[in-house]
Design a protein around this motif. Structure first.
Motif, short mmCIF file in Angstrom:
data_model
loop_
_atom_site.label_atom_id
_atom_site.label_comp_id
_atom_site.label_asym_id
_atom_site.label_seq_id
_atom_site.Cartn_x
_atom_site.Cartn_y
_atom_site.Cartn_z
N SER A 1 2.19 8.58 -7.04
CA SER A 1 2.60 9.98 -7.03
C SER A 1 3.61 10.28 -8.13
N GLN A 2 4.58 9.37 -8.31
CA GLN A 2 5.56 9.53 -9.38
C GLN A 2 4.89 9.46 -10.75
N LEU A 3 3.98 8.51 -10.93
CA LEU A 3 3.26 8.38 -12.19
C LEU A 3 2.44 9.63 -12.48
N ASP A 4 1.80 10.19 -11.46
CA ASP A 4 1.03 11.42 -11.63
C ASP A 4 1.92 12.55 -12.14
N ASP A 5 3.16 12.60 -11.63
CA ASP A 5 4.08 13.68 -11.99
C ASP A 5 4.68 13.49 -13.40
N GLU A 6 4.89 12.24 -13.82
CA GLU A 6 5.68 11.99 -15.02
C GLU A 6 4.90 11.51 -16.23
N THR B 1 12.44 2.67 -10.47
CA THR B 1 13.35 2.50 -9.33
C THR B 1 13.41 3.73 -8.43
N LYS B 2 12.78 4.82 -8.84
CA LYS B 2 12.67 5.98 -7.95
C LYS B 2 11.68 5.70 -6.82
N SER B 3 10.75 4.76 -7.06
CA SER B 3 9.67 4.52 -6.11
C SER B 3 9.66 3.11 -5.52
N ALA C 1 0.82 -1.21 0.00
CA ALA C 1 0.00 0.00 0.00
C ALA C 1 0.86 1.26 0.00
N GLU C 2 1.89 1.28 0.85
CA GLU C 2 2.74 2.47 0.94
C GLU C 2 3.53 2.69 -0.34
N LYS C 3 4.06 1.62 -0.90
CA LYS C 3 4.84 1.74 -2.13
C LYS C 3 3.95 2.14 -3.32
N ASP D 1 17.67 2.13 -1.47
CA ASP D 1 17.46 2.08 -0.02
C ASP D 1 16.62 0.89 0.42
N ASP D 2 15.98 0.21 -0.51
CA ASP D 2 15.14 -0.94 -0.17
C ASP D 2 15.94 -2.24 -0.04
N PHE D 3 17.23 -2.18 -0.23
CA PHE D 3 18.08 -3.38 -0.18
C PHE D 3 17.85 -4.17 1.11
N THR D 4 17.81 -3.49 2.25
CA THR D 4 17.67 -4.19 3.53
C THR D 4 16.30 -4.87 3.67
N ILE D 5 15.30 -4.34 2.97
CA ILE D 5 13.96 -4.95 3.03
C ILE D 5 13.96 -6.31 2.35
#
Length: 368
Positions: free
Chosen positions: A28-33, A292-294, A20-22, A299-303
């Motif tokens: 949001s990125q899709l809306d912008d681009e 990969t911006k979203s 849900a969060e992702k 930073d998601d490596f640890t997940i």
């Protein structure tokens, strides 16, 4: 997209919350681009090589892929696996207004058992009941040097495409067109024989479709993974001949995940009246969407590290030739170049916005 049912069925609460969060971040990125969809004025067309796309992804990855595809009206997809469970599941996420058309799987080592597909929103795009694969005449086959035991011989093979291009008739608004997708032969980037075959496959596809466009008087769009490293190569020159052209707004966007190669392209051979222009030349909208911006960010490596397979954690030491655990840096490299590309892709979806409402031009023509 009908999110509520599939997301609620995710049993792991941590993953359910992450999806849900992702998705909110991705939206949001899709809306912008990406331009907003319109009812009748425009068509959002995309091509996306989704790496080895079968039933081999995490649930969240399929949600992310579905969200991206849902922002377009028509998407050509390459590297669909022989086994169709993955695309069937993806379609269930997209919902009942979406449909797809898929080829048979290719045979032989060069084809890799791949299929190609068109996924489209029935609210905007209509399938015109014509679909087929491009098969060359026996007198017009691709000539390539034959290899025996990995050595090039003087013998010549006469070949079809490694992966047969797929052509389908569609209509969106006033715009009727035939859409052909390809996944051009790749092989080794340093093998001149393979490079020659790649070039010939592009040439044959363009020649074939150009003749059809001229004979039929119908617009053709040729798109997909051409394995073109950059726009200054002979591959690009071969694509842009016989009235096929690639808009500059598309050429400027690399489509691999590292943003260094122009593998994917969209070329046009348009048969319309002079005043019926599908491109806004002053403000053409096109791009390669960098997911990969979203999602699956650095930073998601640890997940996702806990989900790596045992084989992925090990590497053969270059000196001792003994298996050892990878270092954290080696694991991060694996995550960026392998793990996330098999969850999403090593290609970015390349897209363009086209104008498809020619009602004013039509009425003006009647009033003359």
């Amino acid at each position: 997209m009908p999110y509520y049912k599939p997301i609620k069925r995710v049993k792991d609460q941590e993953e359910r919350v992450r999806i849900a969060e992702k998705l909110l971040t991705l939206r949001s990125q899709l809306d912008d681009e990406i331009p907003q969809k319109t009812a009748t004025e425009t068509l959002l067309l995309a091509t996306w090589n989704i790496r080895e796309f079968g039933d081999n992804r995490r649930t969240e990855s399929l949600h992310f892929i579905a969200e991206i595809i849902s922002r377009f009206d028509l998407v050509a997809v390459q590297e669909v696996a022989r086994q169709l469970d993955g695309i069937v599941k993806l379609m269930s996420y997209l919902g009942p207004t979406w449909d797809y058309i898929v080829t048979d799987s290719s045979e032989g080592t060069a084809g890799g058992g791949e299929r190609m597909a068109f996924i489209y929103d029935k609210c905007k795009v209509r399938f015109k009941n014509i679909a087929g694969e491009l098969v060359l005449q026996q007198t017009n086959l691709i000539k390539a040097n034959k290899k025996v035991n990995n050595k090039v011989t003087d013998m010549i093979e006469h070949l079809q495409f490694a992966r047969t291009p797929f052509c389908v008739a569609f209509q969106a608004g006033w715009f009727q067109f035939n859409l052909a997708t390809v996944h051009i032969y790749y092989g080794s980037a340093t093998d001149t024989q393979i490079e020659e075959r790649r070039l010939k496959e592009i040439e044959k596809a363009v020649d074939f479709l150009s003749k059809r466009a001229n004979d039929e008087g119908i617009s053709y769009i040729l798109l997909g993974d051409f394995n073109i490293p950059n726009c200054k190569t002979d591959y690009m020159k071969a694509l842009q001949k016989k009235k096929f052209f690639v808009p500059d707004a598309i050429k400027v966007h690399p489509s691999n995940i590292g943003k260094s190669k122009h593998y994917d392209q969209i070329a046009f051979n348009i048969k319309l009246e002079d005043d019926m222009d599908i491109f806004d030349k002053k403000n053409q909208k096109a791009g390669a969407f960098d997911f990969t911006k979203s999602v699956y960010t650095i930073d998601d490596f640890t997940i996702y590290r806990p989900f790596f397979s045992e084989n992925a954690l090990m590497i053969k030491d270059s000196k001792t030739k003994v298996l050892r655990l990878k270092t954290e840096e080696e694991l991060k490299k694996y995550y960026l170049s392998d793990y996330r590309t098999f969850e999403m892709s090593d290609h970015l979806p390349l897209w363009v916005e086209l104008k498809i409402d020619f009602s004013n031009q039509y009425l003006k023509g009647l009033s003359v």
